[in-house]
Write an enzyme that holds these catalytic residues in place. Structure first.
Site, PDB file in Angstrom:
ATOM      1  N   CYS A  10       0.901  -1.425  -0.270  1.00 43.03           N
ATOM      2  CA  CYS A  10      -0.162   0.282   0.381  1.00 43.03           C
ATOM      3  C   CYS A  10       0.727   0.877  -0.244  1.00 43.03           C
ATOM      4  CB  CYS A  10      -0.882   0.079   1.290  1.00 43.03           C
ATOM      5  SG  CYS A  10      -0.424   0.026   2.902  1.00 43.03           S
ATOM      6  N   CYS A  82      -4.758  -0.078  -2.432  1.00 44.87           N
ATOM      7  CA  CYS A  82      -4.946   0.815  -2.501  1.00 44.87           C
ATOM      8  C   CYS A  82      -4.549   0.911  -3.881  1.00 44.87           C
ATOM      9  CB  CYS A  82      -4.116   2.085  -1.344  1.00 44.87           C
ATOM     10  SG  CYS A  82      -2.827   2.698  -1.605  1.00 44.87           S
ATOM     11  N   CYS A  89       2.768   0.588  -8.433  1.00 43.63           N
ATOM     12  CA  CYS A  89       3.612  -1.166  -8.203  1.00 43.63           C
ATOM     13  C   CYS A  89       4.516  -1.454  -9.098  1.00 43.63           C
ATOM     14  CB  CYS A  89       2.238  -2.263  -8.602  1.00 43.63           C
ATOM     15  SG  CYS A  89       2.836  -3.593  -8.195  1.00 43.63           S
TER      16      CYS A  89
END
Length: 146
Positions: A10, A82, A89
């Site tokens: 996250c 999230c 990512c």
């Protein structure tokens, strides 16, 4: 069944990913090797520690860290918790299963809580939502790997 190495990711590795790591270690330690990280690190949220302790899960020894600080970057699955983490990512080499399940950000919502108990209620709701998600995670990972 092979133990799957799972990264929970996250934004700040302070609350949601810490809760997910704690739940996975507590509930699925025989199936999942759990670690967590953030795009940035904010330190572990004290309210997250408190509400997880209420549920019998001690995350007080977990540390906030970034992905770059992880000693091993090979995972069977990367779970983003999230939208910001999902969008930023990084690429992980190999056959990595990526799943996204967004959860509300308790620290942001708690800013508008009328008092501390109201803030903790938000944390407890998200804690329980993450627990339910983690409980079903082995099946979700298995479905994605087929």
């Amino acid at each position: 069944m092979d133990k799957k190495k799972v990264l929970f990711l996250c934004t700040g590795n302070s609350c949601r990913s810490q809760m997910a790591e704690g739940w996975a270690r507590h509930l699925l330690h025989e199936q999942i090797e759990a670690v967590s990280a953030g795009v940035i690190k904010h330190g572990v949220d004290s309210r997250a520690i408190k509400v997880m302790a209420e549920a019998g899960v001690d995350i007080s020894g977990q540390e906030s860290k970034t992905i770059d600080e992880l000693p091993d970057q090979s995972f069977d699955a990367v779970i983003t918790l999230c939208d910001a983490a999902n969008e930023s990512c990084p690429f992980f080499p190999g056959q990595v299963i990526r799943l996204h399940q967004g959860f509300d950000d308790p620290p942001s919502l708690a800013r508008n809580a009328p008092d501390e108990e109201g803030a903790l209620q938000i944390y407890r709701r998200v804690r329980d939502e993450i627990r339910d998600f983690v409980l079903n995670l082995p099946e979700r990972i298995e479905d994605k790997s087929l």
